[in-house]
Design an enzyme around this catalytic site. Structure first.
Site, PDB file in Angstrom:
ATOM      1  N   ASP A 179       9.542  61.543  10.779  1.00  0.00           N
ATOM      2  CA  ASP A 179       8.205  62.051  10.438  1.00  0.00           C
ATOM      3  C   ASP A 179       7.476  62.542  11.688  1.00  0.00           C
ATOM      4  OD1 ASP A 179       8.258  61.422   7.593  1.00  0.00           O
ATOM      5  OD2 ASP A 179       8.391  59.348   8.291  1.00  0.00           O
ATOM      6  N   ASP A 198      13.704  60.809  15.702  1.00  0.00           N
ATOM      7  CA  ASP A 198      12.707  60.272  14.789  1.00  0.00           C
ATOM      8  C   ASP A 198      12.614  61.278  13.626  1.00  0.00           C
ATOM      9  OD1 ASP A 198      10.287  59.017  13.769  1.00  0.00           O
ATOM     10  OD2 ASP A 198       9.212  60.699  14.682  1.00  0.00           O
TER      11      ASP A 198
HETATM   12  C1  XBP Z   1       6.421  57.464  10.176  1.00  0.00           C
HETATM   13  C2  XBP Z   1       5.820  56.379   9.421  1.00  0.00           C
HETATM   14  C3  XBP Z   1       6.113  56.227   7.991  1.00  0.00           C
HETATM   15  C4  XBP Z   1       5.585  57.331   7.123  1.00  0.00           C
HETATM   16  C5  XBP Z   1       5.526  56.899   5.688  1.00  0.00           C
HETATM   17  O1  XBP Z   1       7.482  56.940  10.886  1.00  0.00           O
HETATM   18  O2  XBP Z   1       5.100  55.582   9.961  1.00  0.00           O
HETATM   19  O3  XBP Z   1       5.501  55.037   7.576  1.00  0.00           O
HETATM   20  O4  XBP Z   1       4.270  57.643   7.498  1.00  0.00           O
HETATM   21  O5  XBP Z   1       6.779  56.512   5.240  1.00  0.00           O
HETATM   22  P1  XBP Z   1       8.495  57.764  11.862  1.00  0.00           P
HETATM   23  P2  XBP Z   1       6.999  55.218   4.338  1.00  0.00           P
HETATM   24  O6  XBP Z   1       7.703  58.837  12.564  1.00  0.00           O
HETATM   25  O7  XBP Z   1       9.007  56.710  12.755  1.00  0.00           O
HETATM   26  O8  XBP Z   1       9.571  58.332  11.009  1.00  0.00           O
HETATM   27  O9  XBP Z   1       5.902  55.179   3.328  1.00  0.00           O
HETATM   28  O10 XBP Z   1       8.356  55.398   3.728  1.00  0.00           O
HETATM   29  O11 XBP Z   1       6.946  54.034   5.265  1.00  0.00           O
HETATM   30 MG    MG Z   2       7.234  60.144  14.041  1.00  0.00          MG
END
Ligand code: XBP
Ligand code: MG
Length: 247
Positions: A14, A12
């Site tokens: 973020d 993953d």
């Molecule tokens: C994290 C998310 C993303 C980010 C914002 O997803 O939910 O929406 O917060 O990014 P993960 P965007 O942990 O699965 O990577 O604004 O580009 O959606």
């Molecule tokens: Mg995440």
């Protein structure tokens, strides 16, 4: 019986590769709101609540449902969300591109170890491909995008995490069964998504996700600082042993 071997790590982004949410995504959202003349401001606390909804566009919509419901009836609402999110994404890439957003402890080393050992690498994330590459370039290496054989990102699937679509998408492109991969996630939504695709999943808790319900995870760690590839293989094998009834 031969236990299934670990062939690929699926990361993953973020919260897992880096703590991107509070000081990058959140800041970019707020800048975009301000630039559009809106007096919306997502505090650290509010953002923690809004993270229950994955995907930036989906999160803006959810925020409006909660705090500005009248907006949803306006004809240009979908366009507004689209424009805000586009601007937010541009700003996020700029923020990350300035550097100063390090990968979380142990991540770079684990990726290097996996590459050296011939373990395949992939990404499964809700955020966009551009955001992923910006982070990889700025925080890992100029050519790091190429280290990942498959990058499943953002709108390539219709339903974002906690739906499992993105993990199925990545598995299909890797051409591997879920049992031969290990997903590394930081959140309840990410865990649900990975488990739904049948993936053994390790959790590294992040700023916003500490204490979430991680039942079903192989293990829950504060970070990857003390985790090496050998330990990941052992974790994965133990899971294989449990699945085949061996102990
Ligand atoms: C994290 C998310 C993303 C980010 C914002 O997803 O939910 O929406 O917060 O990014 P993960 P965007 O942990 O699965 O990577 O604004 O580009 O959606
Ligand atoms: Mg995440």
């Amino acid at each position: 019986m031969l236990l299934s071997m670990l062939k690929a790590l699926i990361f993953d982004v973020d919260g897992t590769l880096a703590e991107t949410e509070r000081d990058a995504h959140r800041v970019a959202f707020n800048e975009a709101f301000r630039a559009a003349g809106l007096d919306w401001h997502w505090t650290h606390e509010l953002y923690g609540e809004l993270l229950a909804v994955t995907g930036g566009k989906e999160r803006i919509r959810h925020f409006c449902q909660r705090f500005h419901p009248a907006l949803l009836d306006q004809a240009e609402f979908a366009g507004l969300v689209q424009r805000l999110h586009q601007d937010k994404s541009k700003r996020y890439v700029e923020i990350v591109g300035r550097g100063g957003l390090p990968l979380r402890p142990g991540v770079a080393r684990l990726i290097e170890e996996a590459r050296a050992a011939g373990i395949r690498l992939a990404i499964a994330t809700t955020t966009s491909h551009d955001n992923v590459t910006a982070l990889l370039h700025a925080s890992l290496a100029a050519d790091a995008e190429g280290w990942f054989e498959v990058i499943g990102a953002g709108d390539v699937v219709e339903k974002k995490k906690p739906a499992s679509d993105i993990y199925f998408w990545v598995l299909h492109r890797l051409g591997l069964p879920a049992s031969e991969c290990l997903a590394i996630e930081d959140s309840f939504n990410g865990l649900r998504s990975a488990l739904g695709a049948g993936l053994p999943t390790l959790i590294t808790e992040a700023q916003y996700t500490r204490g979430e319900n991680f039942s079903g995870a192989l293990d829950v760690l504060p970070d990857l600082a003390d985790t090496n590839l050998r330990q990941l293989r052992q974790l994965h094998e133990r899971r294989g042993a449990l699945a085949t009834g061996q102990q």
